[in-house]
Design a protein around this motif. Structure first.
Motif, short mmCIF file in Angstrom:
data_model
loop_
_atom_site.label_atom_id
_atom_site.label_comp_id
_atom_site.label_asym_id
_atom_site.label_seq_id
_atom_site.Cartn_x
_atom_site.Cartn_y
_atom_site.Cartn_z
N MET A 1 0.84 -1.18 0.00
CA MET A 1 0.00 0.00 0.00
C MET A 1 0.89 1.25 0.00
SD MET A 1 -3.36 0.64 0.61
CE MET A 1 -4.43 1.90 1.10
N LEU A 2 0.54 2.22 -0.82
CA LEU A 2 1.29 3.46 -0.88
C LEU A 2 1.11 4.26 0.41
CD1 LEU A 2 0.54 4.70 -4.50
CD2 LEU A 2 2.71 3.87 -3.62
N LYS A 3 2.15 4.95 0.81
CA LYS A 3 2.10 5.76 2.02
C LYS A 3 2.45 7.19 1.68
CE LYS A 3 1.57 2.41 5.13
NZ LYS A 3 0.52 2.36 6.11
N LYS A 4 2.03 8.13 2.53
CA LYS A 4 2.38 9.53 2.41
C LYS A 4 2.41 10.12 3.81
CE LYS A 4 -2.20 11.56 2.06
NZ LYS A 4 -3.01 12.57 1.45
N TYR A 5 2.86 11.37 3.91
CA TYR A 5 2.90 12.04 5.20
C TYR A 5 1.54 12.65 5.53
CZ TYR A 5 7.96 11.60 5.13
OH TYR A 5 9.22 11.10 5.10
N CYS A 6 1.23 12.70 6.80
CA CYS A 6 0.02 13.37 7.30
C CYS A 6 0.01 14.81 6.78
CB CYS A 6 0.04 13.35 8.83
SG CYS A 6 -1.25 14.33 9.62
N ASN A 7 -1.16 15.33 6.43
CA ASN A 7 -1.28 16.69 5.89
C ASN A 7 -1.15 17.79 6.93
OD1 ASN A 7 -1.61 15.78 3.29
ND2 ASN A 7 -3.83 15.88 3.33
N HIS A 8 -1.12 17.43 8.20
CA HIS A 8 -0.98 18.45 9.25
C HIS A 8 0.43 19.04 9.17
CE1 HIS A 8 -2.04 20.42 13.01
NE2 HIS A 8 -0.79 20.20 13.39
N ILE A 15 1.05 7.72 6.64
CA ILE A 15 -0.33 7.22 6.64
C ILE A 15 -0.63 6.61 5.28
CG2 ILE A 15 -1.16 8.83 8.40
CD1 ILE A 15 -2.23 10.59 6.11
N ASP A 16 -1.73 5.87 5.19
CA ASP A 16 -2.16 5.33 3.90
C ASP A 16 -2.42 6.47 2.94
OD1 ASP A 16 -1.98 2.75 4.79
OD2 ASP A 16 -4.11 2.56 5.26
N TYR A 17 -2.15 6.25 1.66
CA TYR A 17 -2.26 7.28 0.64
C TYR A 17 -3.66 7.87 0.53
CZ TYR A 17 -1.47 9.75 -3.71
OH TYR A 17 -1.36 10.73 -4.66
N ASN A 18 -4.70 7.08 0.79
CA ASN A 18 -6.06 7.58 0.66
C ASN A 18 -6.55 8.35 1.90
OD1 ASN A 18 -6.17 5.32 2.26
ND2 ASN A 18 -8.05 4.53 1.38
#
Length: 149
Positions: A1-8, A15-18
């Motif tokens: 599963m793709l991950k990205k950083y929290c938008n805060h 966190i999960d990309y979605n």
């Protein structure tokens, strides 16, 4: 599963990309939005942003601009998920452009905040920023057309 950083801002939690926010910041984001809606957003704007017409054109803009922050993509080559669909010419400034897809640009939270600050600096700065956003959007469409998107 793709991950990205929290938008805060400043949060480095993966966190999960979605998702938009980590567990720690989900409640804060919801509370901030609720407070903004109650005390800051005018009732006419709230009605507009909850309308079916806005939701449809917003979705079309996100699809057309591939759901990314177009400003960061063109200016820095970064691919960041868009959270906002911003009116280049604000709805309050010209209601006839409120549902014009050519007046909409997809932005991340940080880009949207930066642009909002530029809009508030002065009428001259606002016009210059609007021109910049129109130019960025043209360049984006040209870039994606060349790549066959």
């Amino acid at each position: 599963m793709l991950k990205k950083y929290c938008n805060h801002p400043g949060c480095n939690t993966l966190i999960d990309y979605n998702e938009k926010y980590c567990q720690k910041h989900k409640k804060t984001a919801r509370a901030d939005q609720k407070e903004y809606d109650m005390y800051m957003r005018d009732k006419e704007a709230k009605k507009f942003y909850n309308s079916k017409a806005w939701k449809i054109i917003r979705r079309k803009a996100l699809i057309k601009q591939q759901g990314i922050d177009v400003y960061l993509y063109v200016t820095q080559g970064k691919i960041v998920t868009a959270e906002h669909v911003h009116h280049i010419v604000e709805r309050s400034e010209d209601a006839s452009k409120a549902l014009d897809i050519d007046n909409l640009i997809c932005l991340s939270g940080s880009s949207h905040s930066m642009i909002s600050k530029l809009y508030k600096q002065s009428p001259e700065q606002k016009k210059a920023t609007q021109k910049l956003l129109r130019d960025v959007l043209k360049k984006y469409y040209k870039m994606t057309a060349q790549r066959g998107y």
